[in-house]
Design an enzyme around this catalytic site. Sequence first.
Site, PDB file in Angstrom:
ATOM      1  CD  GLU A   1      48.742  43.133  32.462  1.00 46.33           C
ATOM      2  OE1 GLU A   1      49.399  44.246  32.969  1.00 46.33           O
ATOM      3  OE2 GLU A   1      48.047  43.562  31.430  1.00 46.33           O
TER       4      GLU A   1
ATOM      5  CB  ALA B   1      42.579  39.220  30.675  1.00 46.87           C
TER       6      ALA B   1
ATOM      7  N   GLY C   1      43.992  44.412  31.280  1.00 44.93           N
ATOM      8  CA  GLY C   1      43.224  44.309  30.004  1.00 44.93           C
ATOM      9  C   GLY C   1      42.008  45.413  30.070  1.00 44.93           C
TER      10      GLY C   1
ATOM     11  CD  GLU D   1      46.821  45.405  27.962  1.00 44.13           C
ATOM     12  OE1 GLU D   1      46.206  44.557  28.541  1.00 44.13           O
ATOM     13  OE2 GLU D   1      47.740  45.303  27.514  1.00 44.13           O
TER      14      GLU D   1
HETATM   15  C1  HXC Z   1      39.031  37.236  37.656  1.00 46.96           C
HETATM   16  C2  HXC Z   1      38.812  38.843  39.174  1.00 46.96           C
HETATM   17  C3  HXC Z   1      39.794  39.947  38.696  1.00 46.96           C
HETATM   18  C4  HXC Z   1      40.365  39.377  37.445  1.00 46.96           C
HETATM   19  C5  HXC Z   1      38.994  40.588  40.602  1.00 46.96           C
HETATM   20  N1  HXC Z   1      38.531  39.473  40.363  1.00 46.96           N
HETATM   21  N2  HXC Z   1      39.780  41.025  39.590  1.00 46.96           N
HETATM   22  N3  HXC Z   1      38.406  37.609  38.691  1.00 46.96           N
HETATM   23  N4  HXC Z   1      39.827  38.134  36.950  1.00 46.96           N
HETATM   24  N5  HXC Z   1      41.231  40.233  36.754  1.00 46.96           N
HETATM   25  C6  HXC Z   1      37.516  39.113  41.165  1.00 46.96           C
HETATM   26  C7  HXC Z   1      38.170  38.542  42.767  1.00 46.96           C
HETATM   27  O1  HXC Z   1      38.874  37.028  42.575  1.00 46.96           O
HETATM   28  C8  HXC Z   1      36.946  38.515  43.555  1.00 46.96           C
HETATM   29  O2  HXC Z   1      36.290  37.393  43.362  1.00 46.96           O
HETATM   30  C9  HXC Z   1      36.218  39.881  42.970  1.00 46.96           C
HETATM   31  O3  HXC Z   1      36.602  39.995  41.743  1.00 46.96           O
HETATM   32  C10 HXC Z   1      36.782  41.031  44.061  1.00 46.96           C
HETATM   33  O4  HXC Z   1      37.872  41.149  44.001  1.00 46.96           O
HETATM   34  P1  HXC Z   1      38.792  41.323  45.434  1.00 46.96           P
HETATM   35  O5  HXC Z   1      40.246  41.068  44.907  1.00 46.96           O
HETATM   36  O6  HXC Z   1      38.100  40.730  46.443  1.00 46.96           O
HETATM   37  O7  HXC Z   1      38.680  43.022  45.380  1.00 46.96           O
HETATM   38  P2  HXC Z   1      39.689  44.027  46.301  1.00 46.96           P
HETATM   39  O8  HXC Z   1      40.409  43.397  47.387  1.00 46.96           O
HETATM   40  O9  HXC Z   1      38.883  45.244  46.090  1.00 46.96           O
HETATM   41  O10 HXC Z   1      40.780  44.143  45.200  1.00 46.96           O
HETATM   42  C11 HXC Z   1      40.670  44.726  43.865  1.00 46.96           C
HETATM   43  C12 HXC Z   1      41.946  44.752  42.990  1.00 46.96           C
HETATM   44  C13 HXC Z   1      42.147  43.047  43.021  1.00 46.96           C
HETATM   45  C14 HXC Z   1      43.012  45.303  43.407  1.00 46.96           C
HETATM   46  C15 HXC Z   1      41.379  45.209  41.648  1.00 46.96           C
HETATM   47  O11 HXC Z   1      40.917  42.423  42.705  1.00 46.96           O
HETATM   48  C16 HXC Z   1      42.992  42.576  41.909  1.00 46.96           C
HETATM   49  O12 HXC Z   1      44.324  42.799  42.121  1.00 46.96           O
HETATM   50  N6  HXC Z   1      42.452  42.246  40.755  1.00 46.96           N
HETATM   51  C17 HXC Z   1      43.427  41.626  39.724  1.00 46.96           C
HETATM   52  C18 HXC Z   1      44.024  42.867  38.966  1.00 46.96           C
HETATM   53  C19 HXC Z   1      44.977  42.330  37.749  1.00 46.96           C
HETATM   54  O13 HXC Z   1      45.812  41.457  38.141  1.00 46.96           O
HETATM   55  N7  HXC Z   1      44.666  42.505  36.743  1.00 46.96           N
HETATM   56  C20 HXC Z   1      45.431  42.074  35.442  1.00 46.96           C
HETATM   57  C21 HXC Z   1      44.824  40.867  34.930  1.00 46.96           C
HETATM   58  S1  HXC Z   1      45.912  40.043  33.593  1.00 46.96           S
HETATM   59  P3  HXC Z   1      35.694  36.334  44.616  1.00 46.96           P
HETATM   60  O14 HXC Z   1      34.927  35.264  43.971  1.00 46.96           O
HETATM   61  O15 HXC Z   1      36.887  36.116  45.324  1.00 46.96           O
HETATM   62  O16 HXC Z   1      34.737  37.295  45.334  1.00 46.96           O
HETATM   63  C22 HXC Z   1      45.176  40.795  32.502  1.00 46.96           C
HETATM   64  C23 HXC Z   1      46.072  40.219  31.025  1.00 46.96           C
HETATM   65  C24 HXC Z   1      45.840  41.183  30.206  1.00 46.96           C
HETATM   66  O17 HXC Z   1      44.578  41.502  32.123  1.00 46.96           O
HETATM   67  C25 HXC Z   1      45.924  40.693  28.578  1.00 46.96           C
HETATM   68  C26 HXC Z   1      45.139  41.484  27.792  1.00 46.96           C
HETATM   69  C27 HXC Z   1      43.486  41.537  28.149  1.00 46.96           C
END
Ligand code: HXC
Length: 258
Positions: free
Chosen positions: A132, A65, A109, A112
Amino acid sequence: MDAPLVKTEVRGRVALLTLNRPQALNALSNEVIDQLAQAMRDFDADENIGAMVLTGSDKAFAAGADIAAMQGWSYMDVYKQDYLGGNWESLKHIRKPIIAAVAGYALGGGCELAMLCDFIIAAENARFGQPEIKLGVIPGYGGTQRLPRAISKAKAMDLVLTARMMDANEAERAGLVSRVVPLERMLDEAIEAATIIASMSLPSVIMAKECVNMAYEGSLNETLMFERRNFHALFATDDQKEGMKAFVEKRKPDFKHQ
Ligand code: HXC
């Protein structure tokens, strides 16, 4: 005009839907989900479509998400919009089969959403996780419920509590993924599987999907009865006559999807 957040394409009787927000690793904003739900509903209603494939990019199916959008929300914000209800929830009512073709990250998400599909074909570089907890929250779209059903309580607890990622081979061993293939093969593999499904009689495909999903609801006695009654119901279709006649006559069936 802005590029669509979900690209769509039709290949024969298969609809291909591609998440298209590469700059954010396909983070699932409400706008992405709105477009996805609309496209899926349209294909579900289209009698020329028999199955769907949902995919992302080579680097990310979806990294979860949209954290940037969520970060400022209060309890009242998420409660009042019933965040993850509405169009998110509506995806589970799609009747035609959906294959998730997953390359790269399927996190939060994103994992999921892949689990909400009917099965997952993964590229060798796929990575699954529910991170998360690192954000001070928990999965909110089935991660704590679908994951233990798919891969056992032990592994689900491990992923949900430690936030570690699982690679494609571990995901296949655990039962989350039905096939692992090289990245360059992934989309073709998924489209070929969807093409096979779309060549079957649509009523039997839909009933098969409903019956398998019922395995997660109710008691075994009830769900076995649900399966048996659906099996009986298919004898009311033209396609059952055609399918069995074609077998006896040693030819391919010509299904009319009715
Ligand atoms: C918003 C995101 C994002 C996310 C990545 N980006 N994941 N933006 N929401 N979930 C964006 C980053 O901010 C970045 O933007 C660009 O995508 C590239 O990501 P990087 O982090 O620079 O890439 P990398 O170093 O290769 O790392 C990849 C990654 C990391 C390991 C996947 O991005 C990461 O940990 N993302 C978050 C994963 C996460 O926590 N997901 C759960 C979310 S909560 P910029 O502008 O800086 O280039 C969730 C709640 C569920 O899902 C509820 C139900 C849906």
